[in-house]
Each structure stands twice: as C-alpha cells, then as structure tokens.
Design a protein around this motif. Structure first.
Motif, PDB file in Angstrom:
ATOM      1  N   THR A 124      14.408  -6.012   7.081  1.00  0.00           N
ATOM      2  CA  THR A 124      14.324  -4.563   7.197  1.00  0.00           C
ATOM      3  C   THR A 124      15.117  -3.877   6.093  1.00  0.00           C
ATOM      4  O   THR A 124      15.175  -2.659   6.040  1.00  0.00           O
ATOM      5  CB  THR A 124      14.857  -4.092   8.556  1.00  0.00           C
ATOM      6  N   GLY A 125      15.714  -4.659   5.211  1.00  0.00           N
ATOM      7  CA  GLY A 125      16.582  -4.115   4.174  1.00  0.00           C
ATOM      8  C   GLY A 125      15.869  -3.815   2.880  1.00  0.00           C
ATOM      9  O   GLY A 125      14.656  -3.663   2.844  1.00  0.00           O
ATOM     10  N   PRO A 126      16.619  -3.721   1.771  1.00  0.00           N
ATOM     11  CA  PRO A 126      16.053  -3.256   0.502  1.00  0.00           C
ATOM     12  C   PRO A 126      14.967  -4.183  -0.016  1.00  0.00           C
ATOM     13  O   PRO A 126      14.978  -5.389   0.213  1.00  0.00           O
ATOM     14  CB  PRO A 126      17.272  -3.253  -0.431  1.00  0.00           C
ATOM     15  N   GLY A 127      14.027  -3.573  -0.754  1.00  0.00           N
ATOM     16  CA  GLY A 127      12.917  -4.345  -1.270  1.00  0.00           C
ATOM     17  C   GLY A 127      11.800  -4.432  -0.258  1.00  0.00           C
ATOM     18  O   GLY A 127      11.595  -5.450   0.385  1.00  0.00           O
ATOM     19  N   VAL A 128      11.064  -3.348  -0.079  1.00  0.00           N
ATOM     20  CA  VAL A 128       9.976  -3.327   0.897  1.00  0.00           C
ATOM     21  C   VAL A 128       8.833  -2.479   0.338  1.00  0.00           C
ATOM     22  O   VAL A 128       9.067  -1.444  -0.278  1.00  0.00           O
ATOM     23  CB  VAL A 128      10.445  -2.767   2.262  1.00  0.00           C
ATOM     24  N   ALA A 129       7.616  -2.970   0.506  1.00  0.00           N
ATOM     25  CA  ALA A 129       6.431  -2.213   0.110  1.00  0.00           C
ATOM     26  C   ALA A 129       5.355  -2.404   1.164  1.00  0.00           C
ATOM     27  O   ALA A 129       5.265  -3.473   1.784  1.00  0.00           O
ATOM     28  CB  ALA A 129       5.913  -2.666  -1.259  1.00  0.00           C
ATOM     29  N   ALA A 130       4.568  -1.385   1.360  1.00  0.00           N
ATOM     30  CA  ALA A 130       3.501  -1.423   2.360  1.00  0.00           C
ATOM     31  C   ALA A 130       2.238  -2.031   1.770  1.00  0.00           C
ATOM     32  O   ALA A 130       1.961  -1.899   0.576  1.00  0.00           O
ATOM     33  CB  ALA A 130       3.204  -0.021   2.868  1.00  0.00           C
ATOM     34  N   THR A 131       1.468  -2.680   2.619  1.00  0.00           N
ATOM     35  CA  THR A 131       0.090  -3.020   2.275  1.00  0.00           C
ATOM     36  C   THR A 131      -0.750  -1.769   2.524  1.00  0.00           C
ATOM     37  O   THR A 131      -0.825  -1.277   3.649  1.00  0.00           O
ATOM     38  CB  THR A 131      -0.427  -4.190   3.120  1.00  0.00           C
ATOM     39  N   VAL A 132      -1.340  -1.259   1.441  1.00  0.00           N
ATOM     40  CA  VAL A 132      -2.120  -0.018   1.512  1.00  0.00           C
ATOM     41  C   VAL A 132      -3.592  -0.375   1.329  1.00  0.00           C
ATOM     42  O   VAL A 132      -3.959  -1.055   0.360  1.00  0.00           O
ATOM     43  CB  VAL A 132      -1.682   0.987   0.440  1.00  0.00           C
ATOM     44  N   SER A 133      -4.439   0.080   2.240  1.00  0.00           N
ATOM     45  CA  SER A 133      -5.849  -0.301   2.243  1.00  0.00           C
ATOM     46  C   SER A 133      -6.752   0.919   2.118  1.00  0.00           C
ATOM     47  O   SER A 133      -6.397   2.032   2.530  1.00  0.00           O
ATOM     48  CB  SER A 133      -6.193  -1.048   3.533  1.00  0.00           C
ATOM     49  N   TYR A 134      -7.928   0.681   1.572  1.00  0.00           N
ATOM     50  CA  TYR A 134      -8.986   1.688   1.482  1.00  0.00           C
ATOM     51  C   TYR A 134     -10.181   1.178   2.271  1.00  0.00           C
ATOM     52  O   TYR A 134     -10.593   0.016   2.125  1.00  0.00           O
ATOM     53  CB  TYR A 134      -9.384   1.925   0.031  1.00  0.00           C
ATOM     54  N   VAL A 135     -10.727   2.038   3.134  1.00  0.00           N
ATOM     55  CA  VAL A 135     -11.885   1.684   3.951  1.00  0.00           C
ATOM     56  C   VAL A 135     -12.946   2.764   3.751  1.00  0.00           C
ATOM     57  O   VAL A 135     -12.645   3.964   3.815  1.00  0.00           O
ATOM     58  CB  VAL A 135     -11.517   1.580   5.445  1.00  0.00           C
ATOM     59  N   ASP A 163     -16.846   4.106   4.914  1.00  0.00           N
ATOM     60  CA  ASP A 163     -18.014   4.023   5.801  1.00  0.00           C
ATOM     61  C   ASP A 163     -18.721   5.362   5.790  1.00  0.00           C
ATOM     62  O   ASP A 163     -18.159   6.380   6.209  1.00  0.00           O
ATOM     63  CB  ASP A 163     -17.596   3.655   7.223  1.00  0.00           C
ATOM     64  N   GLY A 164     -19.963   5.370   5.308  1.00  0.00           N
ATOM     65  CA  GLY A 164     -20.714   6.619   5.230  1.00  0.00           C
ATOM     66  C   GLY A 164     -19.993   7.624   4.349  1.00  0.00           C
ATOM     67  O   GLY A 164     -19.651   7.328   3.198  1.00  0.00           O
ATOM     68  N   ASP A 165     -19.743   8.821   4.893  1.00  0.00           N
ATOM     69  CA  ASP A 165     -19.057   9.846   4.116  1.00  0.00           C
ATOM     70  C   ASP A 165     -17.545   9.829   4.330  1.00  0.00           C
ATOM     71  O   ASP A 165     -16.844  10.740   3.881  1.00  0.00           O
ATOM     72  CB  ASP A 165     -19.618  11.231   4.447  1.00  0.00           C
ATOM     73  N   ARG A 166     -17.046   8.802   4.993  1.00  0.00           N
ATOM     74  CA  ARG A 166     -15.605   8.686   5.235  1.00  0.00           C
ATOM     75  C   ARG A 166     -14.972   7.765   4.195  1.00  0.00           C
ATOM     76  O   ARG A 166     -15.389   6.614   4.005  1.00  0.00           O
ATOM     77  CB  ARG A 166     -15.328   8.137   6.631  1.00  0.00           C
ATOM     78  N   HIS A 167     -13.921   8.278   3.561  1.00  0.00           N
ATOM     79  CA  HIS A 167     -13.116   7.511   2.622  1.00  0.00           C
ATOM     80  C   HIS A 167     -11.697   7.502   3.185  1.00  0.00           C
ATOM     81  O   HIS A 167     -11.026   8.541   3.196  1.00  0.00           O
ATOM     82  CB  HIS A 167     -13.144   8.150   1.232  1.00  0.00           C
ATOM     83  N   VAL A 168     -11.250   6.357   3.656  1.00  0.00           N
ATOM     84  CA  VAL A 168     -10.052   6.269   4.493  1.00  0.00           C
ATOM     85  C   VAL A 168      -8.963   5.450   3.797  1.00  0.00           C
ATOM     86  O   VAL A 168      -9.236   4.364   3.267  1.00  0.00           O
ATOM     87  CB  VAL A 168     -10.390   5.608   5.850  1.00  0.00           C
ATOM     88  N   ILE A 169      -7.761   5.969   3.813  1.00  0.00           N
ATOM     89  CA  ILE A 169      -6.584   5.220   3.373  1.00  0.00           C
ATOM     90  C   ILE A 169      -5.772   4.856   4.614  1.00  0.00           C
ATOM     91  O   ILE A 169      -5.534   5.702   5.486  1.00  0.00           O
ATOM     92  CB  ILE A 169      -5.712   6.049   2.415  1.00  0.00           C
ATOM     93  N   VAL A 170      -5.339   3.603   4.678  1.00  0.00           N
ATOM     94  CA  VAL A 170      -4.516   3.145   5.803  1.00  0.00           C
ATOM     95  C   VAL A 170      -3.103   2.870   5.312  1.00  0.00           C
ATOM     96  O   VAL A 170      -2.899   2.101   4.371  1.00  0.00           O
ATOM     97  CB  VAL A 170      -5.099   1.870   6.439  1.00  0.00           C
ATOM     98  N   ASP A 171      -2.137   3.521   5.931  1.00  0.00           N
ATOM     99  CA  ASP A 171      -0.706   3.306   5.698  1.00  0.00           C
ATOM    100  C   ASP A 171      -0.276   3.451   4.238  1.00  0.00           C
ATOM    101  O   ASP A 171       0.170   2.489   3.596  1.00  0.00           O
ATOM    102  CB  ASP A 171      -0.279   1.937   6.229  1.00  0.00           C
ATOM    103  N   PRO A 172      -0.384   4.676   3.680  1.00  0.00           N
ATOM    104  CA  PRO A 172       0.082   4.904   2.316  1.00  0.00           C
ATOM    105  C   PRO A 172       1.611   5.002   2.273  1.00  0.00           C
ATOM    106  O   PRO A 172       2.194   6.087   2.185  1.00  0.00           O
ATOM    107  CB  PRO A 172      -0.576   6.234   1.939  1.00  0.00           C
ATOM    108  N   GLY A 173       2.249   3.863   2.351  1.00  0.00           N
ATOM    109  CA  GLY A 173       3.693   3.821   2.508  1.00  0.00           C
ATOM    110  C   GLY A 173       4.446   3.582   1.208  1.00  0.00           C
ATOM    111  O   GLY A 173       3.976   3.914   0.113  1.00  0.00           O
TER     112      GLY A 173
END
Length: 209
Positions: free
Chosen positions: A35-46, A48-58
């Motif tokens: 939980t300490g220093p040096g952390v990055a999120a896995t950021v995903s793009y999804v 579907d149709g007219d939806r352009h979704v970003i998951v967890d832009p951390g």
C-alpha cells in the motif's frame, strides 16, 4: 464447498451480460508491491456501440500512460462517454478529471456536469453488454464492470484482486468473508479478470480466493 458458497456461485451465473458486442483494451497495466510508494492503476478502455468507457483512471507515472494508448486508438479525452470507478481510493480515481464530458459511475450514482442521479449499481446496464454489479470486500463500495465480448465475459474488478496473485489476504479489506463472497461471485460470472494493479488473468480455479 459449503452450501453458502455453492449458492453464491450459482446465483452469480446470472450476472454475465446477455450481450457479447463489447471490446476492450488495457491502456496501461498497473503495479504495486504494497500500500506504500510506487503504485499505478490498471486503466482500461471498453467500447460497445456508442459507449466509450474508461475504467479506473487512477494513479500513473504520467498521464501519457493513459492518453497515449488512447490516442493510438484514434480517441481523445472528449470522446469518452463514461467512466466507471470501481471504488473511491485515490490510486484508482486520480485522473478522472481527464474526461470532463463523461458520465461517471460509482456504486450509488451517476455524475454528469452538475447532475447527480442516484441509482444502485447492482444490475445497472450501460448497454446490454456492459453491466455493473456490487462486489464489496476491498472496500464497502466496490463495484465490478462485467463486459460481454465475443471471447467471453471480462470482469473489471478494481482491487477485489490487486493483481493475478491476489493478495489472498487483502491488508485493507474491512471484511474478509465479504471479500471472498464477492470473489466467488465474479469467478462464476467471468472468463477473464482485470485486476486493479496488474495484468488480466483467467477466472478459474487458479485465482486466489
């Protein structure tokens, strides 16, 4: 396997979206040793149709780790229609402001411009191929985005798993029993899991619970 565990996994088979038209790309693969220093999120793009979704832009080392891969897909921040936040820890939410035109989804509401629309995330569908479910355990407000694709159901779980090897005993979990129940629910519904700080892994008996 106890009756409660069996019931949880049986109930979860109904969670997978009926649609199979979503596609996804991992924009950046996260990491953390603790939980300490040096952390990055896995950021995903999804998509579907007219939806352009970003998951967890951390948290990431540079915003280019998000925007660069997105540009390679021919997209900019203003093209994103929705952002899904799996939970409210800063390492998973830090860069939500990059996507100022998007609807933001969490466990209890949808936020857009100055509009706050209350709704329970449980069972909420962005499209027939994109469904939110509640999966508390890492925190009390955790949600998972289930994406139906031609290759199966992909579960974007935030920190329900930090990375493919767990940790089995999440050091910040408020409730280990709830964590395990949510993990079993996801395993029953998904074919692939995208964790909060690592690469995708198979939703099978090798996944730590």
């Amino acid at each position: 396997m106890t009756n409660a565990t069996t019931d949880a996994m049986t109930d979860a088979t109904a969670d997978a979206p009926l649609g199979r038209s979503a596609v996804f790309t991992i924009l950046t693969t996260g990491y953390t040793g603790s939980t300490g220093p040096g952390v990055a999120a896995t950021v995903s793009y999804v998509h579907d149709g007219d939806r352009h979704v970003i998951v967890d832009p951390g948290m990431v080392a540079s915003r280019d780790r998000i925007l660069g891969p997105l540009a390679e897909l021919g997209l900019g921040p203003d093209d994103i229609t929705d952002v899904v936040l799996s939970h409210h820890h800063p390492d998973n939410t830090m860069n939500v402001g990059l996507f100022g035109r998007a609807r933001v989804h969490d466990h209890k509401a949808i936020y857009e411009n100055d509009q706050w629309t209350d709704r329970d995330a449980e069972g909420h569908e962005l499209t027939p191929s994109l469904r939110l479910i509640r999966t508390p355990g890492h925190s009390r407000e955790d949600i998972t985005l289930l994406a139906g694709t031609t290759e199966g159901t992909i579960a974007f779980v935030g920190d329900l798993w930090w990375r493919p090897n767990g940790p089995v005993d999440d050091p910040v979990s408020p409730d280990r029993v709830t964590l395990r129940t949510s993990r079993l629910r996801v395993l029953a519904a998904a074919d692939v899991i995208v964790p909060g700080h690592g690469g995708p892994f198979k939703a099978d008996e090798t996944a730590p619970v």
